[in-house]
Design a protein around this motif. Sequence first.
Motif, PDB file in Angstrom:
ATOM      1  N   LYS A   1       0.882  -1.344  -0.069  1.00 49.44           N
ATOM      2  CA  LYS A   1       0.035   0.063   0.172  1.00 49.44           C
ATOM      3  C   LYS A   1       0.774   1.274   0.271  1.00 49.44           C
ATOM      4  O   LYS A   1       1.538   1.452   0.918  1.00 49.44           O
ATOM      5  N   ARG A   2       1.036   1.794  -1.019  1.00 50.32           N
ATOM      6  CA  ARG A   2       1.780   3.043  -1.030  1.00 50.32           C
ATOM      7  C   ARG A   2       1.379   4.452  -0.250  1.00 50.32           C
ATOM      8  O   ARG A   2       0.288   4.303   0.026  1.00 50.32           O
ATOM      9  N   SER A   3       2.283   4.853   0.623  1.00 49.64           N
ATOM     10  CA  SER A   3       1.847   5.920   1.572  1.00 49.64           C
ATOM     11  C   SER A   3       1.291   7.145   0.633  1.00 49.64           C
ATOM     12  O   SER A   3       0.249   7.641   1.245  1.00 49.64           O
ATOM     13  N   GLU A   4       1.834   7.291  -0.284  1.00 51.09           N
ATOM     14  CA  GLU A   4       1.306   8.568  -1.218  1.00 51.09           C
ATOM     15  C   GLU A   4       0.466   7.835  -2.304  1.00 51.09           C
ATOM     16  O   GLU A   4       1.249   7.277  -3.088  1.00 51.09           O
ATOM     17  N   GLU A   5      -0.679   7.814  -2.381  1.00 50.43           N
ATOM     18  CA  GLU A   5      -1.537   7.100  -3.313  1.00 50.43           C
ATOM     19  C   GLU A   5      -1.483   7.794  -4.668  1.00 50.43           C
ATOM     20  O   GLU A   5      -1.097   9.033  -4.805  1.00 50.43           O
ATOM     21  N   ILE A   6      -1.372   7.127  -5.707  1.00 47.72           N
ATOM     22  CA  ILE A   6      -1.503   7.743  -6.966  1.00 47.72           C
ATOM     23  C   ILE A   6      -2.863   7.295  -7.834  1.00 47.72           C
ATOM     24  O   ILE A   6      -3.168   6.108  -7.423  1.00 47.72           O
ATOM     25  N   GLU A   7      -3.100   8.149  -8.794  1.00 49.34           N
ATOM     26  CA  GLU A   7      -4.469   7.964  -9.347  1.00 49.34           C
ATOM     27  C   GLU A   7      -4.406   7.892 -10.931  1.00 49.34           C
ATOM     28  O   GLU A   7      -3.353   8.732 -11.381  1.00 49.34           O
ATOM     29  N   ILE A   8      -5.072   7.275 -11.418  1.00 53.67           N
ATOM     30  CA  ILE A   8      -5.057   7.278 -12.972  1.00 53.67           C
ATOM     31  C   ILE A   8      -6.476   7.267 -13.646  1.00 53.67           C
ATOM     32  O   ILE A   8      -7.226   6.748 -13.043  1.00 53.67           O
ATOM     33  N   GLU A   9      -6.462   7.889 -14.858  1.00 47.85           N
ATOM     34  CA  GLU A   9      -7.838   7.846 -15.484  1.00 47.85           C
ATOM     35  C   GLU A   9      -7.887   6.487 -16.493  1.00 47.85           C
ATOM     36  O   GLU A   9      -7.096   6.253 -17.056  1.00 47.85           O
ATOM     37  N   ALA A  10      -8.947   5.855 -16.491  1.00 45.11           N
ATOM     38  CA  ALA A  10      -9.096   4.784 -17.265  1.00 45.11           C
ATOM     39  C   ALA A  10     -10.566   4.810 -18.042  1.00 45.11           C
ATOM     40  O   ALA A  10     -11.491   5.318 -17.689  1.00 45.11           O
ATOM     41  N   THR A  11     -10.741   4.105 -19.089  1.00 50.60           N
ATOM     42  CA  THR A  11     -11.991   3.970 -19.616  1.00 50.60           C
ATOM     43  C   THR A  11     -12.392   2.613 -19.880  1.00 50.60           C
ATOM     44  O   THR A  11     -11.484   1.561 -20.122  1.00 50.60           O
ATOM     45  N   GLY A  12     -13.715   2.343 -19.648  1.00 52.85           N
ATOM     46  CA  GLY A  12     -14.015   0.906 -19.820  1.00 52.85           C
ATOM     47  C   GLY A  12     -15.431   0.971 -20.139  1.00 52.85           C
ATOM     48  O   GLY A  12     -16.079   1.890 -20.952  1.00 52.85           O
ATOM     49  N   LYS A  13     -16.237  -0.141 -20.075  1.00 54.83           N
ATOM     50  CA  LYS A  13     -17.864   0.000 -20.495  1.00 54.83           C
ATOM     51  C   LYS A  13     -18.476  -0.471 -19.275  1.00 54.83           C
ATOM     52  O   LYS A  13     -18.150  -1.585 -18.584  1.00 54.83           O
ATOM     53  N   ASN A  14     -19.475   0.551 -18.815  1.00 49.13           N
ATOM     54  CA  ASN A  14     -20.402  -0.142 -17.905  1.00 49.13           C
ATOM     55  C   ASN A  14     -21.101  -1.247 -18.025  1.00 49.13           C
ATOM     56  O   ASN A  14     -21.747  -1.285 -19.008  1.00 49.13           O
ATOM     57  N   TYR A  15     -20.909  -1.937 -17.078  1.00 49.64           N
ATOM     58  CA  TYR A  15     -21.590  -3.453 -17.111  1.00 49.64           C
ATOM     59  C   TYR A  15     -23.057  -3.483 -17.150  1.00 49.64           C
ATOM     60  O   TYR A  15     -23.559  -4.154 -17.645  1.00 49.64           O
ATOM     61  N   VAL A  16     -23.685  -2.478 -16.752  1.00 54.67           N
ATOM     62  CA  VAL A  16     -25.129  -2.401 -16.619  1.00 54.67           C
ATOM     63  C   VAL A  16     -25.632  -1.685 -17.697  1.00 54.67           C
ATOM     64  O   VAL A  16     -26.384  -2.244 -18.444  1.00 54.67           O
ATOM     65  N   THR A  17     -25.210  -0.577 -18.184  1.00 52.55           N
ATOM     66  CA  THR A  17     -25.752   0.425 -19.308  1.00 52.55           C
ATOM     67  C   THR A  17     -25.333  -0.007 -20.428  1.00 52.55           C
ATOM     68  O   THR A  17     -25.771   0.443 -21.694  1.00 52.55           O
ATOM     69  N   GLY A  18     -24.048  -0.669 -20.535  1.00 57.98           N
ATOM     70  CA  GLY A  18     -23.470  -0.982 -21.947  1.00 57.98           C
ATOM     71  C   GLY A  18     -22.748   0.357 -22.403  1.00 57.98           C
ATOM     72  O   GLY A  18     -22.062   0.247 -23.541  1.00 57.98           O
ATOM     73  N   MET A  19     -22.558   1.402 -21.768  1.00 57.53           N
ATOM     74  CA  MET A  19     -22.306   2.630 -22.355  1.00 57.53           C
ATOM     75  C   MET A  19     -20.796   2.586 -21.727  1.00 57.53           C
ATOM     76  O   MET A  19     -20.184   2.405 -20.630  1.00 57.53           O
ATOM     77  N   PRO A  20     -19.947   3.516 -22.507  1.00 56.94           N
ATOM     78  CA  PRO A  20     -18.566   3.977 -22.063  1.00 56.94           C
ATOM     79  C   PRO A  20     -18.342   4.780 -21.044  1.00 56.94           C
ATOM     80  O   PRO A  20     -19.175   5.495 -20.715  1.00 56.94           O
ATOM     81  N   GLU A  21     -17.480   4.331 -20.114  1.00 60.67           N
ATOM     82  CA  GLU A  21     -17.338   5.171 -18.918  1.00 60.67           C
ATOM     83  C   GLU A  21     -15.897   5.417 -18.580  1.00 60.67           C
ATOM     84  O   GLU A  21     -14.877   4.553 -18.583  1.00 60.67           O
ATOM     85  N   ILE A  22     -15.555   6.741 -18.248  1.00 56.21           N
ATOM     86  CA  ILE A  22     -14.445   7.206 -17.929  1.00 56.21           C
ATOM     87  C   ILE A  22     -14.125   7.041 -16.247  1.00 56.21           C
ATOM     88  O   ILE A  22     -14.897   7.546 -15.721  1.00 56.21           O
ATOM     89  N   PHE A  23     -13.295   6.283 -15.660  1.00 56.30           N
ATOM     90  CA  PHE A  23     -13.334   6.324 -14.305  1.00 56.30           C
ATOM     91  C   PHE A  23     -11.757   6.690 -13.783  1.00 56.30           C
ATOM     92  O   PHE A  23     -10.917   6.326 -14.330  1.00 56.30           O
ATOM     93  N   ASN A  24     -11.649   6.899 -12.380  1.00 58.06           N
ATOM     94  CA  ASN A  24     -10.321   7.148 -11.744  1.00 58.06           C
ATOM     95  C   ASN A  24      -9.982   5.738 -10.844  1.00 58.06           C
ATOM     96  O   ASN A  24     -10.951   5.349 -10.323  1.00 58.06           O
ATOM     97  N   ILE A  25      -8.987   5.216 -10.994  1.00 54.85           N
ATOM     98  CA  ILE A  25      -8.392   4.139 -10.017  1.00 54.85           C
ATOM     99  C   ILE A  25      -7.179   4.321  -9.534  1.00 54.85           C
ATOM    100  O   ILE A  25      -6.349   5.164  -9.929  1.00 54.85           O
ATOM    101  N   SER A  26      -7.093   4.095  -8.315  1.00 49.82           N
ATOM    102  CA  SER A  26      -5.704   4.552  -7.225  1.00 49.82           C
ATOM    103  C   SER A  26      -4.755   3.146  -7.181  1.00 49.82           C
ATOM    104  O   SER A  26      -5.178   2.074  -7.484  1.00 49.82           O
ATOM    105  N   SER A  27      -3.612   3.538  -6.727  1.00 53.99           N
ATOM    106  CA  SER A  27      -2.640   2.526  -6.434  1.00 53.99           C
ATOM    107  C   SER A  27      -3.475   1.443  -5.269  1.00 53.99           C
ATOM    108  O   SER A  27      -3.011   0.669  -5.447  1.00 53.99           O
ATOM    109  N   THR A  28      -3.990   1.977  -4.400  1.00 56.53           N
ATOM    110  CA  THR A  28      -4.550   1.347  -3.291  1.00 56.53           C
ATOM    111  C   THR A  28      -5.528   0.230  -3.949  1.00 56.53           C
ATOM    112  O   THR A  28      -5.479  -0.904  -3.549  1.00 56.53           O
ATOM    113  N   GLU A  29      -6.320   0.715  -4.756  1.00 58.09           N
ATOM    114  CA  GLU A  29      -7.442  -0.131  -5.562  1.00 58.09           C
ATOM    115  C   GLU A  29      -6.701  -1.409  -6.128  1.00 58.09           C
ATOM    116  O   GLU A  29      -6.935  -2.494  -6.058  1.00 58.09           O
ATOM    117  N   ILE A  30      -5.485  -1.026  -6.945  1.00 53.86           N
ATOM    118  CA  ILE A  30      -4.644  -1.936  -7.754  1.00 53.86           C
ATOM    119  C   ILE A  30      -4.069  -2.879  -6.754  1.00 53.86           C
ATOM    120  O   ILE A  30      -4.233  -4.158  -6.798  1.00 53.86           O
TER     121      ILE A  30
END
Length: 342
Positions: free
Chosen positions: A214-243
Motif C-alpha cells: 500500500k503506497r503511503s502516497e496514493e497515485i491515481e490514473i484515469e481509465a476507460t471501460g464499458k459500464n456493465y449495466v448500461t453498456g455505455m463507455p465510462e471514464i473512471f479514476n482508479i488508485s494504486s491502493t485499489e490495484i
Amino acid sequence: MFGQNIGIDLGTEKITAFVEGRGIVLSEANAIAYDNYNNETYAIGNAAGEMAEKTPDALTVKKPITGGVISDFSVMSEILAHYITKLCGKKIFRPNVIISAPSSITKLERKTVIEAACAAGAGKVSVIDEPVISALGAGLSIDHPHGTMVIDLGAGTTDIAIITMGTVAYAASLKIAGDTMDEAIQQYIKREKNINIGTVTAKKLKHTVGCAYKRSEEIEIEATGKNYVTGMPEIFNISSTEIYEALKDQINIIFEAVVDVMEQAPPELYSDICHEGILLTGGVAKLPGLDKEFSSRLGIKIKRAADPEHCAAKGAGYILRNMKAMEDHGYSFRMKESINGI
Ligand SMILES: Nc1ncnc2c1ncn2[C@@H]1O[C@H](COP(=O)(O)OP(=O)(O)OP(=O)(O)O)[C@@H](O)[C@H]1O
Ligand SMILES: [Mg+2]
C-alpha cells in the motif's frame, strides 16, 4: 565463426532472441494473426500482438504459449521458423539454437520444440529450464555446490527454483503470474465499479499504478471501460491502493509458494539462500515494492535483476559462450538425428 548461433526465450507474452556477437536483437509479442478467408499468415510479432481483442471477423490472433504451456505447436513452429530465418537468413551453416522453455515442459514437448527448431533451420538445439537460464542471464554463477534461489515472474507462470550445481534441485511452477494479475484487475473493477475493461487496459493499470504494497502516497490514473449495466463507455479514476487490493491475493499465493519451496531445501542450501538472498527475474519483477514486500516478510535480501524481462535471453547468450561447462551439468545440444535418443 561460420554460423550465427542464437538464443531464444519462448515466453507466454514475448519471444526474445539473442544473437552471438550482437546481443539482444529481438523482443516481440509471441503471437501470430491469420487471415480467416484464406488461412494465410497476416502478421507475426508485435503487429499481431497489438491486434489481440481488436480483430475484425476476417482475422484471428493466436498465441503458441498460454499459461506457460505450449498450447499450439504448429503456431509455435511457424513463429520459430519465421524468426530463425529472419535472424540467420539462408546460411550454409545452420545455427546452433538455445531455447528457454517453461519449466513445466514435458519430455515429449521438449522433443517437439527441438524438432520444430530443427525444421525451422536450426542445426543443433538445446532446451533449458527458464529459472536456470534466467539466473545465468542475471550474472549468477550456478555451477558450484551452492544454493541459489530464483523467482522468475513471467506473464504465464511464476517459476520458483533452488538451483545448485547448474541444476534445479527444488522448484514450483505457478499459474499465478502477469496474465492472472491482469484478470484480477479486470475482476476487481467489474466487482467494485460495475465496469468492464479489456486486458490491454488492465495491463496498463498494472504497469502504471500497480504495486505490491500500500503506497503511503496514493497515485491515481484515469481509465476507460464499458459500464456493465448500461453498456455505455465510462471514464473512471482508479488508485494504486485499489490495484494493490486487486493484486494482493495473487501476491500472497506467490509468497506462500516461495515459503513452501524454501521449506523443502536441506539446511545447507537453506543457509546459502539466507546468506545470498533471492533473485527476482521476469517482467513482473518490475512490480513496485515486490522485492521489499518479500524481503520484509521473509527477512531475507531480495534482489531484482537488472533488465528482468531479458534475463532468459541473456542467459541463452551466456550458454552459447559456455556450452562446454553446461554439458558438464547434463545439458547438451541435440541434432535432429539424435532427438530420438532424448
Ligand atoms: N512495470 C511492471 N509492473 C508489473 N508487471 C510488469 C511490468 N512490466 C512488465 N510486466 C509484466 O511482465 C509480464 C511479462 O514478463 P516476461 O516477458 O518475463 O514474460 P514471459 O517470459 O513472456 O512469460 P513466461 O515466462 O511466463 O512464459 C507481463 O505480464 C507484463 O505485464
Ligand atoms: Mg519468461
